[in-house]
Design a protein around this motif. Structure first.
Motif, PDB file in Angstrom:
ATOM      1  N   LYS A 174       0.637  -1.181  -0.039  1.00 24.26           N
ATOM      2  CA  LYS A 174       0.139   0.074  -0.154  1.00 24.26           C
ATOM      3  C   LYS A 174       0.830   1.230  -0.036  1.00 24.26           C
ATOM      4  O   LYS A 174       0.513   2.144   0.955  1.00 24.26           O
ATOM      5  CB  LYS A 174      -0.904   0.150   1.286  1.00 24.26           C
ATOM      6  N   VAL A 175       1.812   1.434  -0.662  1.00 26.04           N
ATOM      7  CA  VAL A 175       2.689   2.419  -1.003  1.00 26.04           C
ATOM      8  C   VAL A 175       1.878   3.867  -1.324  1.00 26.04           C
ATOM      9  O   VAL A 175       0.981   3.857  -1.998  1.00 26.04           O
ATOM     10  CB  VAL A 175       3.816   2.283  -1.985  1.00 26.04           C
ATOM     11  N   ALA A 176       2.416   4.651  -0.507  1.00 26.10           N
ATOM     12  CA  ALA A 176       1.613   6.040  -0.963  1.00 26.10           C
ATOM     13  C   ALA A 176       1.968   6.561  -2.420  1.00 26.10           C
ATOM     14  O   ALA A 176       1.033   7.237  -2.896  1.00 26.10           O
ATOM     15  CB  ALA A 176       2.386   7.317   0.183  1.00 26.10           C
ATOM     16  N   GLY A 177       3.168   6.012  -2.777  1.00 26.36           N
ATOM     17  CA  GLY A 177       3.234   6.616  -4.204  1.00 26.36           C
ATOM     18  C   GLY A 177       4.328   5.803  -4.918  1.00 26.36           C
ATOM     19  O   GLY A 177       5.102   5.211  -4.288  1.00 26.36           O
ATOM     20  N   VAL A 200       1.765   8.007  -9.278  1.00 25.10           N
ATOM     21  CA  VAL A 200       2.749   7.868  -9.645  1.00 25.10           C
ATOM     22  C   VAL A 200       3.468   9.213 -10.241  1.00 25.10           C
ATOM     23  O   VAL A 200       2.641  10.116 -10.715  1.00 25.10           O
ATOM     24  CB  VAL A 200       2.582   6.584 -10.859  1.00 25.10           C
ATOM     25  N   VAL A 201       4.733   9.105 -10.530  1.00 26.37           N
ATOM     26  CA  VAL A 201       5.359   9.833 -11.044  1.00 26.37           C
ATOM     27  C   VAL A 201       6.345   9.326 -12.055  1.00 26.37           C
ATOM     28  O   VAL A 201       7.116   8.591 -11.656  1.00 26.37           O
ATOM     29  CB  VAL A 201       6.059  11.215 -10.151  1.00 26.37           C
ATOM     30  N   PHE A 202       6.478   9.935 -13.351  1.00 25.46           N
ATOM     31  CA  PHE A 202       7.051   9.429 -14.362  1.00 25.46           C
ATOM     32  C   PHE A 202       8.443  10.370 -14.693  1.00 25.46           C
ATOM     33  O   PHE A 202       8.276  11.640 -14.297  1.00 25.46           O
ATOM     34  CB  PHE A 202       6.685   9.368 -15.580  1.00 25.46           C
ATOM     35  N   HIS A 203       9.364   9.505 -15.119  1.00 27.55           N
ATOM     36  CA  HIS A 203      10.498  10.332 -15.805  1.00 27.55           C
ATOM     37  C   HIS A 203      10.352  10.313 -17.365  1.00 27.55           C
ATOM     38  O   HIS A 203      10.883   9.365 -17.527  1.00 27.55           O
ATOM     39  CB  HIS A 203      11.918   9.908 -15.327  1.00 27.55           C
ATOM     40  N   ASN A 204      10.029  11.156 -18.140  1.00 28.09           N
ATOM     41  CA  ASN A 204       9.700  10.983 -19.395  1.00 28.09           C
ATOM     42  C   ASN A 204       9.020   9.963 -19.969  1.00 28.09           C
ATOM     43  O   ASN A 204       9.532   9.318 -21.076  1.00 28.09           O
ATOM     44  CB  ASN A 204      11.219  10.887 -20.137  1.00 28.09           C
ATOM     45  N   LEU A 205       8.006   9.619 -19.448  1.00 31.47           N
ATOM     46  CA  LEU A 205       7.266   8.562 -19.687  1.00 31.47           C
ATOM     47  C   LEU A 205       5.802   8.901 -19.609  1.00 31.47           C
ATOM     48  O   LEU A 205       5.508   9.469 -18.777  1.00 31.47           O
ATOM     49  CB  LEU A 205       7.564   7.260 -18.885  1.00 31.47           C
ATOM     50  N   GLY A 206       4.947   8.275 -20.637  1.00 32.69           N
ATOM     51  CA  GLY A 206       3.683   8.480 -20.273  1.00 32.69           C
ATOM     52  C   GLY A 206       3.540   9.968 -20.309  1.00 32.69           C
ATOM     53  O   GLY A 206       4.051  10.824 -20.635  1.00 32.69           O
ATOM     54  N   THR A 207       2.158  10.177 -19.744  1.00 32.34           N
ATOM     55  CA  THR A 207       1.659  11.585 -19.686  1.00 32.34           C
ATOM     56  C   THR A 207       1.110  11.839 -18.493  1.00 32.34           C
ATOM     57  O   THR A 207       0.424  10.827 -17.951  1.00 32.34           O
ATOM     58  CB  THR A 207       0.842  11.935 -20.765  1.00 32.34           C
ATOM     59  N   ALA A 257      10.434  15.683  -8.847  1.00 36.28           N
ATOM     60  CA  ALA A 257       9.515  14.220  -8.992  1.00 36.28           C
ATOM     61  C   ALA A 257       8.810  14.198  -7.579  1.00 36.28           C
ATOM     62  O   ALA A 257       7.777  13.926  -7.502  1.00 36.28           O
ATOM     63  CB  ALA A 257      10.275  13.182  -9.456  1.00 36.28           C
ATOM     64  N   ILE A 258       9.428  14.215  -6.492  1.00 31.95           N
ATOM     65  CA  ILE A 258       8.983  13.769  -5.439  1.00 31.95           C
ATOM     66  C   ILE A 258       7.874  14.951  -4.954  1.00 31.95           C
ATOM     67  O   ILE A 258       6.743  14.899  -4.497  1.00 31.95           O
ATOM     68  CB  ILE A 258       9.931  13.597  -4.203  1.00 31.95           C
ATOM     69  N   GLU A 259       8.321  16.345  -5.328  1.00 32.34           N
ATOM     70  CA  GLU A 259       7.120  17.213  -5.173  1.00 32.34           C
ATOM     71  C   GLU A 259       6.069  17.016  -5.893  1.00 32.34           C
ATOM     72  O   GLU A 259       4.955  17.049  -5.192  1.00 32.34           O
ATOM     73  CB  GLU A 259       7.680  18.631  -5.639  1.00 32.34           C
ATOM     74  N   ALA A 260       6.071  16.656  -7.046  1.00 34.63           N
ATOM     75  CA  ALA A 260       4.945  16.200  -7.665  1.00 34.63           C
ATOM     76  C   ALA A 260       4.268  15.177  -7.108  1.00 34.63           C
ATOM     77  O   ALA A 260       2.866  15.124  -6.879  1.00 34.63           O
ATOM     78  CB  ALA A 260       5.097  15.992  -9.215  1.00 34.63           C
ATOM     79  N   LEU A 261       5.033  14.117  -6.860  1.00 34.42           N
ATOM     80  CA  LEU A 261       4.411  12.722  -6.255  1.00 34.42           C
ATOM     81  C   LEU A 261       3.437  13.308  -4.874  1.00 34.42           C
ATOM     82  O   LEU A 261       2.521  12.787  -4.784  1.00 34.42           O
ATOM     83  CB  LEU A 261       5.297  11.907  -5.994  1.00 34.42           C
ATOM     84  N   MET A 262       4.231  14.090  -4.138  1.00 30.06           N
ATOM     85  CA  MET A 262       3.478  14.478  -2.973  1.00 30.06           C
ATOM     86  C   MET A 262       2.318  15.224  -2.916  1.00 30.06           C
ATOM     87  O   MET A 262       1.374  15.154  -2.339  1.00 30.06           O
ATOM     88  CB  MET A 262       4.368  15.235  -2.088  1.00 30.06           C
ATOM     89  N   GLN A 263       2.352  16.233  -3.936  1.00 31.91           N
ATOM     90  CA  GLN A 263       0.952  16.728  -4.206  1.00 31.91           C
ATOM     91  C   GLN A 263      -0.055  15.759  -4.673  1.00 31.91           C
ATOM     92  O   GLN A 263      -1.284  15.916  -4.182  1.00 31.91           O
ATOM     93  CB  GLN A 263       1.156  17.594  -5.566  1.00 31.91           C
ATOM     94  N   THR A 264       0.259  14.870  -5.445  1.00 29.11           N
ATOM     95  CA  THR A 264      -0.908  14.006  -5.841  1.00 29.11           C
ATOM     96  C   THR A 264      -1.130  13.201  -4.590  1.00 29.11           C
ATOM     97  O   THR A 264      -2.443  12.641  -4.614  1.00 29.11           O
ATOM     98  CB  THR A 264      -0.382  13.018  -7.053  1.00 29.11           C
TER      99      THR A 264
END
Lengths: 353, 353
Positions: free
Chosen positions: B132-135, B158-165, B315-322
């Motif tokens: 049950k990971v947070a992200g 999820v946060v990607f690095h140059n993948l998906g949208t 990346a982590i900033e974005a992830l934390m926002q979600t």
DNA sequence: TTGTAAGCGTTATCAA
DNA sequence: TTGATAACGCTTACAA
């Protein structure tokens, strides 16, 4: 606590209700106990029911809740891995092999980068305890005894890398730096070198001290009359360059230098080359660690290999042993280092007596 | 289930009974609810009782059980971090910054090394879901769409690095390779270079394709009449060497070469030097990534920096926002790459038209 | 061979 | 401002 919307109109995105063991049990027409037993292989279940359960698990796309498992069983499948600095080229391979060894056994690795910061390490150890980690791999270069006590108090299996000693719940991977250094000095002396200098790491790293002592001991053995020069470095590239300049400024140039790690050795090489010294014709260089870039250097660096893949693998082996048999005392594993001969060493230009 | 030995004679080693919230509550003379509230700051508690509770926590050396917490609350403070290969010099710094960003926020990082192996990645994603990971931070270079679906189904941020949208629960860090390449080509052309070659990465890496296209586009802009040669590599050191030899064998030597990553660039440099070409006098070289060794190369390598520390942080900033606002759509963050001018580039020897 | 049910240590809802 | 207490989802005696 979670709420499931009841009687709500079907939303756009189906809110995939979390499926619990109970759902699987119902789907398979058995009790939750049975499901648990087929998952954990903890009791005999008839082939037929097992099959049914397995199918149900698949159909429901059931993923057991790890936290509930850990809570109920009192164990977790998490291992804490502490390193000093993952950006230091020594660590990535170590981390990689540890991660691989854990993965194979069904364990997950929590990576902890202490940044050589005791406070940070302490905070993290606390978190690991809260997570009831199955074990901890302490691959840092230095260690706060308070942390060890904390871990020991909580009976957390630990494996060290050249720190502390084996004992209850604690295993130790002992990397034998001396034999590699010995091999390096032997290699150099049999090539004909008589003037060998050493670029040492900083004294607050035990590994630096051990390497220097080993160097001195080996030189004393092979060249009883030599009084080798020791230069101080901090294990970083630039300090290698600085040391090289000190060496160049010395009254008499050594014909070879044994450097306490590859980063510094690379720095030494660069500066020597800048001074128009040819390696190994004018001067031989031996590094330590065998980081990936050692082989890619120009010339490829002769160095003492600290076999990180093996260290990681053995560390996890030891850790798993303590995890599975907590009553048995931790073990001590000795891993030798060895010389990798490449092209940065050769006979000295003129053999001075 | 655990058993505590009752009425047993005091053992040699005091079996530190696990202290639970209940014990703390008793010690402080309050209810477990109150203790929980002071720990989580989830409700107002009078200063006086809070103080008492805090003291009790300290005295009892109480470490809350993370699994019980996660089970009850439905969330965990674990983040999954997937990388392709931690031993690849691109990753350590990225991992380091991600670990740091997570640590600050009280999250723990489970490190996953996929080894470019889709099966392994899939196994791991399953484990992350069980935890049950947070992200999840997907910093791999390629990705199985099935995994993304799995994650999306379970509503895992999820946060990607140059993948998906970017989309529901998914943010994306978009590293703009093109502007860096553009800057490199601009730098070279304004230095006077007219013959610029490119050593590309393998086509199955999107990053390789993007860089090559960007290179071609930039050259078309600055040197409309040029027909730049493209050499194929696999992002590894040796392929750089091979490419260098192909370049040397060509009818006409380019005056500069833009290499798709630093590892290959370093290989190219080594081979050029072996061929007695002086860098940058005879030929200029630009790398890509700005790994640590780029600055330590001889000469220090001019290269396009892919700011890994920033990538990790954002990346982590974005992830934390979600994680904190799951209802809001994921965001897309564009991070530019930029040229770091060092000493591997200079004007060409003779300006051919 | 399978099922029942009591925990595991928290959080969070209510009620007080 | 605090306290009871029912979940959370699983494991594991123990019973059947």
């Amino acid at each position: 606590m979670k709420k499931t919307v009841k009687g709500a109109p079907p939303p756009t995105v189906v809110p995939l209700a979390p499926v619990r063991i109970k759902d699987v049990a119902r789907a398979a027409g058995v009790s939750t106990a049975t499901v648990s037993h087929v998952i954990n292989k903890t009791k005999y279940v008839s082939d037929e029911t097992r099959e049914r359960v397995l199918q149900a698990i698949d159909q429901c796309r059931y993923y057991p809740n790890a936290h509930a498992r850990s809570l109920a069983s009192g164990r977790s499948h998490i291992v804490g891995l502490l390193v000093s600095d993952i950006a230091n080229p020594f660590f990535p391979e170590l981390v990689k092999s540890i991660e691989a060894a854990c993965f194979e056994r069904g364990y997950n690795v929590i990576l902890i980068n202490t940044n050589y910061d005791a406070k940070r390490a302490a905070d993290y150890v606390r978190r690991l305890i809260e997570l009831k980690v199955a074990g901890v791999a302490l691959m840092t270069s230095e260690l706060d005894p308070a942390l060890i006590d904390e871990l020991a108090d909580r009976r957390v299996p630990v494996v060290f890398h050249n720190l502390g000693t084996a004992g209850a719940y604690m295993s130790n991977i002992l990397v034998d730096y001396a034999v590699g250094i010995e091999a390096a000095v032997h290699h150099l002396t049999s090539l004909g070198h008589r003037q060998i200098a050493h670029v040492a790491g900083p004294d607050h790293f035990r590994s630096a001290v051990i390497r220097r002592e080993a160097f001195l001991a080996s030189v004393a053995r092979y060249l009883p009359n030599a009084r080798p020069a020791i230069y101080d470095g901090d294990f970083k590239f630039d300090s290698g360059r600085r040391a090289a300049n000190e060496i160049l400024a010395a009254a008499e140039l050594p014909t070879a230098v044994v450097v306490a790690n590859d980063m510094m050795a690379l720095g030494v090489m660069q500066e020597f080359r800048a001074a128009r010294l040819s390696i190994p014709r004018d001067i031989s260089i031996v590094g330590f660690d065998d980081i990936a870039f050692a082989a890619l250097a120009d010339p490829p660096l002769t160095t003492v290999c600290s076999p990180r893949m093996e260290i990681g693998r053995r560390a996890i082996e030891a850790l798993m042993q303590t995890i599975e048999r907590p009553e048995q005392p931790g073990i001590e594993i000795r891993i030798p280092t060895y010389l990798v001969t490449r092209n940065s060493t050769a006979p000295p230009r003129k053999n001075k007596k």
